[in-house]
Design a protein around this motif. Sequence first.
Motif, PDB file in Angstrom:
ATOM      1  N   ASP A   1      48.463  36.102  45.777  1.00 34.22           N
ATOM      2  CA  ASP A   1      47.568  35.272  46.585  1.00 34.22           C
ATOM      3  C   ASP A   1      46.418  36.139  47.077  1.00 34.22           C
ATOM      4  O   ASP A   1      46.616  37.029  47.914  1.00 34.22           O
ATOM      5  N   CYS A   2      45.204  35.910  46.561  1.00 33.23           N
ATOM      6  CA  CYS A   2      44.042  36.699  46.988  1.00 33.23           C
ATOM      7  C   CYS A   2      42.773  35.912  46.720  1.00 33.23           C
ATOM      8  O   CYS A   2      42.797  34.861  46.080  1.00 33.23           O
ATOM      9  N   GLU A   3      41.657  36.433  47.214  1.00 34.15           N
ATOM     10  CA  GLU A   3      40.372  35.800  46.979  1.00 34.15           C
ATOM     11  C   GLU A   3      40.040  35.857  45.481  1.00 34.15           C
ATOM     12  O   GLU A   3      40.350  36.847  44.814  1.00 34.15           O
ATOM     13  N   PRO A   4      39.393  34.806  44.935  1.00 39.36           N
ATOM     14  CA  PRO A   4      39.076  34.785  43.501  1.00 39.36           C
ATOM     15  C   PRO A   4      37.866  35.644  43.147  1.00 39.36           C
ATOM     16  O   PRO A   4      36.845  35.160  42.661  1.00 39.36           O
ATOM     17  N   VAL A   5      37.971  36.940  43.443  1.00 40.42           N
ATOM     18  CA  VAL A   5      36.935  37.907  43.084  1.00 40.42           C
ATOM     19  C   VAL A   5      37.530  38.793  41.991  1.00 40.42           C
ATOM     20  O   VAL A   5      38.582  39.402  42.192  1.00 40.42           O
ATOM     21  N   HIS A   6      36.877  38.843  40.851  1.00 41.77           N
ATOM     22  CA  HIS A   6      37.493  39.458  39.670  1.00 41.77           C
ATOM     23  C   HIS A   6      37.927  40.898  39.924  1.00 41.77           C
ATOM     24  O   HIS A   6      39.047  41.289  39.552  1.00 41.77           O
ATOM     25  N   GLU A   7      37.064  41.685  40.560  1.00 46.61           N
ATOM     26  CA  GLU A   7      37.421  43.094  40.784  1.00 46.61           C
ATOM     27  C   GLU A   7      38.675  43.209  41.647  1.00 46.61           C
ATOM     28  O   GLU A   7      39.565  44.031  41.381  1.00 46.61           O
ATOM     29  N   LEU A   8      38.744  42.385  42.697  1.00 44.50           N
ATOM     30  CA  LEU A   8      39.904  42.406  43.582  1.00 44.50           C
ATOM     31  C   LEU A   8      41.157  41.929  42.842  1.00 44.50           C
ATOM     32  O   LEU A   8      42.227  42.537  42.951  1.00 44.50           O
ATOM     33  N   GLU A   9      41.009  40.849  42.065  1.00 48.03           N
ATOM     34  CA  GLU A   9      42.149  40.318  41.314  1.00 48.03           C
ATOM     35  C   GLU A   9      42.688  41.358  40.336  1.00 48.03           C
ATOM     36  O   GLU A   9      43.907  41.582  40.244  1.00 48.03           O
ATOM     37  N   GLU A  10      41.797  41.972  39.593  1.00 50.27           N
ATOM     38  CA  GLU A  10      42.217  42.954  38.594  1.00 50.27           C
ATOM     39  C   GLU A  10      42.918  44.138  39.264  1.00 50.27           C
ATOM     40  O   GLU A  10      43.972  44.601  38.797  1.00 50.27           O
ATOM     41  N   ALA A  11      42.344  44.608  40.370  1.00 55.12           N
ATOM     42  CA  ALA A  11      42.938  45.758  41.061  1.00 55.12           C
ATOM     43  C   ALA A  11      44.340  45.433  41.577  1.00 55.12           C
ATOM     44  O   ALA A  11      45.273  46.243  41.444  1.00 55.12           O
ATOM     45  N   LEU A  12      44.531  44.242  42.159  1.00 55.43           N
ATOM     46  CA  LEU A  12      45.842  43.871  42.705  1.00 55.43           C
ATOM     47  C   LEU A  12      46.877  43.674  41.599  1.00 55.43           C
ATOM     48  O   LEU A  12      48.051  44.055  41.755  1.00 55.43           O
ATOM     49  N   CYS A  13      46.459  43.080  40.472  1.00 55.09           N
ATOM     50  CA  CYS A  13      47.401  42.888  39.358  1.00 55.09           C
ATOM     51  C   CYS A  13      47.887  44.236  38.826  1.00 55.09           C
ATOM     52  O   CYS A  13      49.089  44.424  38.578  1.00 55.09           O
ATOM     53  N   TRP A  14      46.955  45.156  38.652  1.00 55.82           N
ATOM     54  CA  TRP A  14      47.373  46.476  38.168  1.00 55.82           C
ATOM     55  C   TRP A  14      48.186  47.227  39.228  1.00 55.82           C
ATOM     56  O   TRP A  14      49.070  48.027  38.882  1.00 55.82           O
ATOM     57  N   LYS A  15      47.923  46.962  40.495  1.00 60.58           N
ATOM     58  CA  LYS A  15      48.725  47.581  41.559  1.00 60.58           C
ATOM     59  C   LYS A  15      50.167  47.103  41.485  1.00 60.58           C
ATOM     60  O   LYS A  15      51.120  47.908  41.573  1.00 60.58           O
ATOM     61  N   VAL A  16      50.351  45.790  41.294  1.00 61.95           N
ATOM     62  CA  VAL A  16      51.709  45.256  41.163  1.00 61.95           C
ATOM     63  C   VAL A  16      52.368  45.826  39.910  1.00 61.95           C
ATOM     64  O   VAL A  16      53.553  46.188  39.920  1.00 61.95           O
ATOM     65  N   TYR A  17      51.587  45.923  38.818  1.00 64.31           N
ATOM     66  CA  TYR A  17      52.129  46.499  37.582  1.00 64.31           C
ATOM     67  C   TYR A  17      52.629  47.924  37.818  1.00 64.31           C
ATOM     68  O   TYR A  17      53.720  48.307  37.369  1.00 64.31           O
ATOM     69  N   SER A  18      51.816  48.705  38.543  1.00 66.07           N
ATOM     70  CA  SER A  18      52.212  50.097  38.784  1.00 66.07           C
ATOM     71  C   SER A  18      53.481  50.175  39.628  1.00 66.07           C
ATOM     72  O   SER A  18      54.347  51.022  39.390  1.00 66.07           O
ATOM     73  N   LEU A  19      53.621  49.262  40.610  1.00 60.70           N
ATOM     74  CA  LEU A  19      54.830  49.265  41.438  1.00 60.70           C
ATOM     75  C   LEU A  19      56.058  48.887  40.617  1.00 60.70           C
ATOM     76  O   LEU A  19      57.142  49.470  40.785  1.00 60.70           O
ATOM     77  N   VAL A  20      55.897  47.886  39.709  1.00 61.44           N
ATOM     78  CA  VAL A  20      57.022  47.470  38.859  1.00 61.44           C
ATOM     79  C   VAL A  20      57.432  48.597  37.923  1.00 61.44           C
ATOM     80  O   VAL A  20      58.623  48.904  37.763  1.00 61.44           O
TER      81      VAL A  20
END
Length: 643
Positions: free
Chosen positions: A266-285
């Motif tokens: 759940d985040c603002e629909p800003v591409h840079e923010l979305e991409e960064a958060l998705c990769w952050k979750v990927y790194s945690l997994v």
Amino acid sequence: MAGFEESERRLVLSAWEAAEESLQGKMRSNNHPFIEHPLAVARILRLEMGLRADAVVATLLHEANRFQTDNASELNHTALLESFRAEYPRDIIAIVEGLNNISNVQLQEANLDGARYRKLLISYSTDPRVILIKLADRLEVMRSIDILPPAKRTKKLMETMLLYIPLAHQLGLYRVKSELEDIFIRYTEPERYKEIVKKIKDTEPQREALVRSFINPLRDKLDREGIRYTLKARTKSPYSIWKKMQAQGIGFEKVYDLFAMRFIIDCEPVHELEEALCWKVYSLVTEEYEPDTSRLRDWISKPRDNGYESLHTTVKTAEGMPVEVQIRTTRMDYVAEQGGAAHWSYKGVASHDSLTGWLNQVRNMMKRNEDERYEIAPLPIAELLVYTPTGDLRQLHAGSTVLDFAFEIHSNLGLRCTGARVNGKMCSIREKLHTGDVVEIISSKNQKPTADWLNFAVSSKARSKIKQKLKEEENARAAVGKELLARRLKNWKLVITDSDLHYLAKSHRYRSQNDMFGAIGSGQFDVMEIKDYLLRKLQEADQRELASAPEVKAASTGVTSGEFIVDRKLKGVELKPAKCCSPRYGDPIFGFVTIRDGIKIHRDDCPNASRLKENYPYRMIEIRWKPKGKDAEKGDTNTGSEG
């Protein structure tokens, strides 16, 4: 039913009574009253799909209209439907008519084109509730499929796989789709189905433990990072597992994505923010679990062609269990489920632009609040679906005619088409067709296309073939005309140039010389007009020549009066054959003194001879051919035919 207003409840009860009366004595294959079927469909519509009273009422009226106590005659069908019009709202009657049309669709079991028949079903669903009711109807039939005899059961299974499962997928009714698929495999692959279900059940405790052990450490890390998310965990359905096993030739234990986790951020629909958060979750997994890098799919940095965005990977737990992980944002998830990159697009189910927007409206309608009113634009009609007499279904553009349908069947049939029987009635080739029409083409070997056909032919195939045939016939007429003109010119002993042909075609308003030749070949253009033009041209040339030097005498050319003798090649003297008559050796001839071209030789019977002799006698010169052979040695002076 629960949740209906009083006015809605009255409509439902009224429709229920109509259905009970019409279905009195009708039984299902298990000898239960047939009324059980529409009531079960109504429950699915209300309790499982969330539709309201109008859909329930339309379902009951449709079943009442389908079955009549006196042999279900067409007359009684029509009479009952007309009686409904006076009692029920127009939109409900429109739904009933759509359902009736779909019930009349005759599926061709051999080589059934599922995509085309799905379009036919949707084309009858100008109100989206029609297709939703049909899906609910099919779901109830499949839930009760064991009561059907084997032959009918097989037919229902085939129809469900080719028509209704893809429709459920397109509408986002994934639970309906999954249930239909599982019923399909349960009856078509019973042993494999039992095996998969048993293994799913046997491994259930391990999966529940896996969910807890998998989520807990990730939840702690995500919470510490302040990432807001929704987690969806799922196990593949028996059908999906079976398809994966079939496609990859593997056993149950080797299905990597048997178990999947989806993180929706759940985040603002800003591409840079979305991409960064998705990769952050990927790194945690992947910090917590060992990733299979060969199965990493980055559709965020470079979205798929259909716009789908997500990170996919597969990781192994400490116990070695493979788990598929999907990571996306709320916006990406919405696009994948609702927008141009809907789930059915990337899973290989064909999507059609003319339907996508309409289907999205249906999905949104199903998510409305209970007290919301909804209006859905009619389905754009860009296509027709028409039957051949044998039940084959053909797809045409909207506005297509009998002629277009004939060309759709075969080009030669289109070229010979004279009309058709449409739903048993004789119609011309201009008749416009409608979805569901049954068309039998009538043809004649003497029929030929005309340019007028292009005024009502719609399809590119029909228009292309008509133009091609017209061009062939035009070229054939032109060839005849060209040959005819050549013969006449030879007889007239006249010559025509390209510039002459260009002038004649333009002055008579033909698009090209070929068109003019075609007109000659068909008798629309008289070749005598060409002869007159050529003779006028020669006369005008002579007049211009004389006008430039009216006082010239024969002696001015250096030619003395008397008789000239010329050889057949006209060498050694300033003599030229006149183009107007093209004299040949042996023809009776005379000479005419010109201003610039020396002496022109004319035949005595030249079309211009009398005019020249009358107007310019002082320019006339007697000429005869030089004899050849022995006659030349004897001094033969014959001025007549060749010696």
